[in-house]
Motif scaffolding. Structure first.
Motif, PDB file in Angstrom:
ATOM      1  N   VAL A  64      -1.040  -1.478  -2.446  1.00 53.33           N
ATOM      2  CA  VAL A  64       0.228  -2.205  -2.513  1.00 53.33           C
ATOM      3  C   VAL A  64       0.026  -3.676  -2.181  1.00 53.33           C
ATOM      4  O   VAL A  64       0.977  -4.424  -2.084  1.00 53.33           O
ATOM      5  N   ASP A  65      -1.227  -4.091  -2.029  1.00 52.63           N
ATOM      6  CA  ASP A  65      -1.586  -5.480  -1.742  1.00 52.63           C
ATOM      7  C   ASP A  65      -0.732  -6.042  -0.612  1.00 52.63           C
ATOM      8  O   ASP A  65      -0.155  -7.118  -0.710  1.00 52.63           O
ATOM      9  N   GLN A  66      -0.652  -5.291   0.482  1.00 52.45           N
ATOM     10  CA  GLN A  66       0.263  -5.615   1.562  1.00 52.45           C
ATOM     11  C   GLN A  66      -0.271  -6.697   2.490  1.00 52.45           C
ATOM     12  O   GLN A  66       0.300  -7.778   2.556  1.00 52.45           O
ATOM     13  N   GLY A  67      -1.316  -6.411   3.230  1.00 46.11           N
ATOM     14  CA  GLY A  67      -1.858  -7.381   4.168  1.00 46.11           C
ATOM     15  C   GLY A  67      -0.936  -7.642   5.345  1.00 46.11           C
ATOM     16  O   GLY A  67       0.209  -7.181   5.394  1.00 46.11           O
ATOM     17  N   LEU A  68      -1.432  -8.391   6.291  1.00 51.23           N
ATOM     18  CA  LEU A  68      -0.718  -8.671   7.531  1.00 51.23           C
ATOM     19  C   LEU A  68       0.597  -9.403   7.289  1.00 51.23           C
ATOM     20  O   LEU A  68       1.612  -9.106   7.914  1.00 51.23           O
ATOM     21  N   GLU A  69       0.602 -10.323   6.357  1.00 52.25           N
ATOM     22  CA  GLU A  69       1.798 -11.126   6.102  1.00 52.25           C
ATOM     23  C   GLU A  69       2.939 -10.319   5.500  1.00 52.25           C
ATOM     24  O   GLU A  69       4.097 -10.712   5.602  1.00 52.25           O
ATOM     25  N   SER A  70       2.645  -9.209   4.863  1.00 45.55           N
ATOM     26  CA  SER A  70       3.674  -8.414   4.190  1.00 45.55           C
ATOM     27  C   SER A  70       3.805  -7.011   4.764  1.00 45.55           C
ATOM     28  O   SER A  70       4.187  -6.084   4.051  1.00 45.55           O
ATOM     29  N   SER A  71       3.489  -6.836   6.033  1.00 39.55           N
ATOM     30  CA  SER A  71       3.599  -5.496   6.621  1.00 39.55           C
ATOM     31  C   SER A  71       5.063  -5.066   6.650  1.00 39.55           C
ATOM     32  O   SER A  71       5.968  -5.893   6.725  1.00 39.55           O
ATOM     33  N   LEU A  72       5.271  -3.775   6.579  1.00 38.98           N
ATOM     34  CA  LEU A  72       6.625  -3.205   6.564  1.00 38.98           C
ATOM     35  C   LEU A  72       7.098  -2.913   7.981  1.00 38.98           C
ATOM     36  O   LEU A  72       6.296  -2.587   8.861  1.00 38.98           O
ATOM     37  N   TRP A  73       8.395  -2.984   8.184  1.00 34.71           N
ATOM     38  CA  TRP A  73       9.007  -2.598   9.457  1.00 34.71           C
ATOM     39  C   TRP A  73      10.001  -1.481   9.192  1.00 34.71           C
ATOM     40  O   TRP A  73      10.852  -1.600   8.303  1.00 34.71           O
ATOM     41  N   LEU A  74       9.899  -0.396   9.942  1.00 34.06           N
ATOM     42  CA  LEU A  74      10.810   0.745   9.836  1.00 34.06           C
ATOM     43  C   LEU A  74      11.459   0.987  11.195  1.00 34.06           C
ATOM     44  O   LEU A  74      10.807   0.812  12.229  1.00 34.06           O
ATOM     45  N   CYS A  75      12.688   1.391  11.206  1.00 38.27           N
ATOM     46  CA  CYS A  75      13.425   1.695  12.447  1.00 38.27           C
ATOM     47  C   CYS A  75      13.489   0.484  13.385  1.00 38.27           C
ATOM     48  O   CYS A  75      13.805   0.634  14.555  1.00 38.27           O
ATOM     49  N   GLY A  76      13.135  -0.685  12.918  1.00 38.64           N
ATOM     50  CA  GLY A  76      13.149  -1.868  13.761  1.00 38.64           C
ATOM     51  C   GLY A  76      12.041  -1.939  14.790  1.00 38.64           C
ATOM     52  O   GLY A  76      11.876  -2.942  15.463  1.00 38.64           O
ATOM     53  N   ARG A  77      11.251  -0.869  14.932  1.00 39.14           N
ATOM     54  CA  ARG A  77      10.213  -0.823  15.963  1.00 39.14           C
ATOM     55  C   ARG A  77       8.857  -0.338  15.451  1.00 39.14           C
ATOM     56  O   ARG A  77       7.903  -0.324  16.187  1.00 39.14           O
ATOM     57  N   LEU A  78       8.790   0.072  14.203  1.00 39.53           N
ATOM     58  CA  LEU A  78       7.543   0.587  13.654  1.00 39.53           C
ATOM     59  C   LEU A  78       7.029  -0.396  12.604  1.00 39.53           C
ATOM     60  O   LEU A  78       7.690  -0.645  11.600  1.00 39.53           O
ATOM     61  N   GLN A  79       5.864  -0.964  12.873  1.00 38.26           N
ATOM     62  CA  GLN A  79       5.212  -1.850  11.924  1.00 38.26           C
ATOM     63  C   GLN A  79       4.149  -1.052  11.189  1.00 38.26           C
ATOM     64  O   GLN A  79       3.312  -0.396  11.806  1.00 38.26           O
ATOM     65  N   TRP A  80       4.175  -1.098   9.853  1.00 39.00           N
ATOM     66  CA  TRP A  80       3.256  -0.344   9.021  1.00 39.00           C
ATOM     67  C   TRP A  80       2.385  -1.346   8.276  1.00 39.00           C
ATOM     68  O   TRP A  80       2.864  -2.156   7.498  1.00 39.00           O
ATOM     69  N   LEU A  81       1.091  -1.282   8.520  1.00 38.19           N
ATOM     70  CA  LEU A  81       0.156  -2.284   8.031  1.00 38.19           C
ATOM     71  C   LEU A  81      -0.937  -1.657   7.185  1.00 38.19           C
ATOM     72  O   LEU A  81      -1.505  -0.629   7.570  1.00 38.19           O
ATOM     73  N   ARG A  82      -1.212  -2.279   6.052  1.00 34.68           N
ATOM     74  CA  ARG A  82      -2.293  -1.860   5.158  1.00 34.68           C
ATOM     75  C   ARG A  82      -3.112  -3.083   4.762  1.00 34.68           C
ATOM     76  O   ARG A  82      -2.603  -4.198   4.810  1.00 34.68           O
ATOM     77  N   PRO A  83      -4.354  -2.877   4.318  1.00 32.23           N
ATOM     78  CA  PRO A  83      -5.167  -4.018   3.873  1.00 32.23           C
ATOM     79  C   PRO A  83      -4.524  -4.726   2.673  1.00 32.23           C
ATOM     80  O   PRO A  83      -3.868  -4.096   1.847  1.00 32.23           O
ATOM     81  N   GLY A  84      -4.761  -6.015   2.590  1.00 29.45           N
ATOM     82  CA  GLY A  84      -4.216  -6.809   1.495  1.00 29.45           C
ATOM     83  C   GLY A  84      -5.068  -6.747   0.246  1.00 29.45           C
ATOM     84  O   GLY A  84      -5.549  -7.777  -0.222  1.00 29.45           O
ATOM     85  N   VAL A  85      -5.262  -5.550  -0.283  1.00 27.68           N
ATOM     86  CA  VAL A  85      -6.010  -5.358  -1.527  1.00 27.68           C
ATOM     87  C   VAL A  85      -5.188  -4.459  -2.450  1.00 27.68           C
ATOM     88  O   VAL A  85      -4.450  -3.591  -1.974  1.00 27.68           O
ATOM     89  N   PRO A  86      -5.315  -4.650  -3.766  1.00 27.94           N
ATOM     90  CA  PRO A  86      -4.495  -3.868  -4.704  1.00 27.94           C
ATOM     91  C   PRO A  86      -5.093  -2.500  -5.065  1.00 27.94           C
ATOM     92  O   PRO A  86      -4.787  -1.958  -6.111  1.00 27.94           O
ATOM     93  N   TYR A  87      -5.941  -1.947  -4.202  1.00 24.00           N
ATOM     94  CA  TYR A  87      -6.585  -0.676  -4.483  1.00 24.00           C
ATOM     95  C   TYR A  87      -6.905   0.019  -3.161  1.00 24.00           C
ATOM     96  O   TYR A  87      -7.001  -0.615  -2.120  1.00 24.00           O
ATOM     97  N   CYS A  88      -7.061   1.338  -3.208  1.00 23.59           N
ATOM     98  CA  CYS A  88      -7.496   2.081  -2.030  1.00 23.59           C
ATOM     99  C   CYS A  88      -9.016   1.952  -1.924  1.00 23.59           C
ATOM    100  O   CYS A  88      -9.717   1.903  -2.932  1.00 23.59           O
ATOM    101  N   ILE A  89      -9.502   1.903  -0.698  1.00 28.15           N
ATOM    102  CA  ILE A  89     -10.918   1.658  -0.454  1.00 28.15           C
ATOM    103  C   ILE A  89     -11.628   2.985  -0.206  1.00 28.15           C
ATOM    104  O   ILE A  89     -11.221   3.747   0.667  1.00 28.15           O
ATOM    105  N   SER A  90     -12.681   3.232  -0.991  1.00 27.43           N
ATOM    106  CA  SER A  90     -13.411   4.485  -0.805  1.00 27.43           C
ATOM    107  C   SER A  90     -14.924   4.299  -0.899  1.00 27.43           C
ATOM    108  O   SER A  90     -15.664   5.250  -0.679  1.00 27.43           O
ATOM    109  N   GLU A  91     -15.367   3.107  -1.213  1.00 36.35           N
ATOM    110  CA  GLU A  91     -16.803   2.843  -1.338  1.00 36.35           C
ATOM    111  C   GLU A  91     -17.328   2.199  -0.059  1.00 36.35           C
ATOM    112  O   GLU A  91     -16.596   1.505   0.646  1.00 36.35           O
ATOM    113  N   PRO A  92     -18.623   2.376   0.237  1.00 35.19           N
ATOM    114  CA  PRO A  92     -19.204   1.722   1.409  1.00 35.19           C
ATOM    115  C   PRO A  92     -19.087   0.199   1.338  1.00 35.19           C
ATOM    116  O   PRO A  92     -19.092  -0.382   0.258  1.00 35.19           O
ATOM    117  N   ALA A  93     -18.994  -0.430   2.477  1.00 34.39           N
ATOM    118  CA  ALA A  93     -18.848  -1.879   2.557  1.00 34.39           C
ATOM    119  C   ALA A  93     -20.075  -2.593   2.023  1.00 34.39           C
ATOM    120  O   ALA A  93     -19.976  -3.647   1.418  1.00 34.39           O
TER     121      ALA A  93
END
Length: 189
Positions: A64-93
């Motif tokens: 969802v290309d979220q990243g820190l700047e676009s993290s979601l907030w739910l219930c006013g107290r839950l911050q949901w954060l994902r890496p800012g990339v447009p794909y799921c990561i499954s390969e070694p770094a």
């Protein structure tokens, strides 16, 4: 006249005291397959709904290309954060690809995962949250996105009140040894 027996001394009952600050738990939810996150997310939502501060960090779930700047907030107290990339990561770094595009994607993935970890680490060590969920932490370590020694040292230094839930299919033995509770999911018998 009847003789009166001496009364036994009365010892006061112990005073029950409420603990001002509960001790947090390090919980691990693991399975040989990806899929333990759903039950953990419902626990996080319930915790936030009851007034606690919650951070859910999905270390390898992009898409969802979220990243820190676009993290979601739910219930006013839950911050949901994902890496800012447009794909799921499954390969070694440290993937040994010859293509420039693959190398730049690997570098982008590494930077995105480390940004999520750095933010989560800061929130954990500062005690800014009551519950921290680190989704696929063990797999992020196994794939080379995070340093195992740093992750273990960070978890050892967590504030006493803070609950941490770690999920994913791969868990280092040292991490398993640190856990207060381990839940292993399995399919069929």
């Amino acid at each position: 006249m009847t003789a009166s027996l001496p009364l036994a001394p009365v010892t006061p009952a112990p005073v029950l005291r409420l603990v001002a600050q509960q001790e947090g738990l390090l919980q691990i939810h693991t399975a040989p397959f990806r899929g333990s996150f759903g039950s953990v997310l419902s626990q996080a939502l319930r915790t936030a709904g009851l007034g606690s501060r919650v951070l859910v960090s999905q270390l390898l779930k992009g898409g969802v290309d979220q990243g820190l700047e676009s993290s979601l907030w739910l219930c006013g107290r839950l911050q949901w954060l994902r890496p800012g990339v447009p794909y799921c990561i499954s390969e070694p770094a440290a993937s040994q690809s010859e293509e420039l595009t693959a190398q730049s994607l690997a570098a982008q993935s590494l930077a995105a995962v480390q940004q999520v970890w750095a933010y989560s680490r800061e929130r954990l060590l500062s005690g800014a949250v009551d519950l921290l969920v680190l989704d696929e932490l063990g797999l992020a370590v196994e794939l080379g996105y995070l340093d195992k020694a740093e992750v273990l040292a960070t978890l050892e230094r967590r504030p006493v009140h803070l609950d941490v839930i770690v999920t994913g299919p791969a868990m280092a033995p040292e991490l398993m040894a640190m856990a207060d509770q381990v839940t292993k999911l399995r399919r069929g018998l």
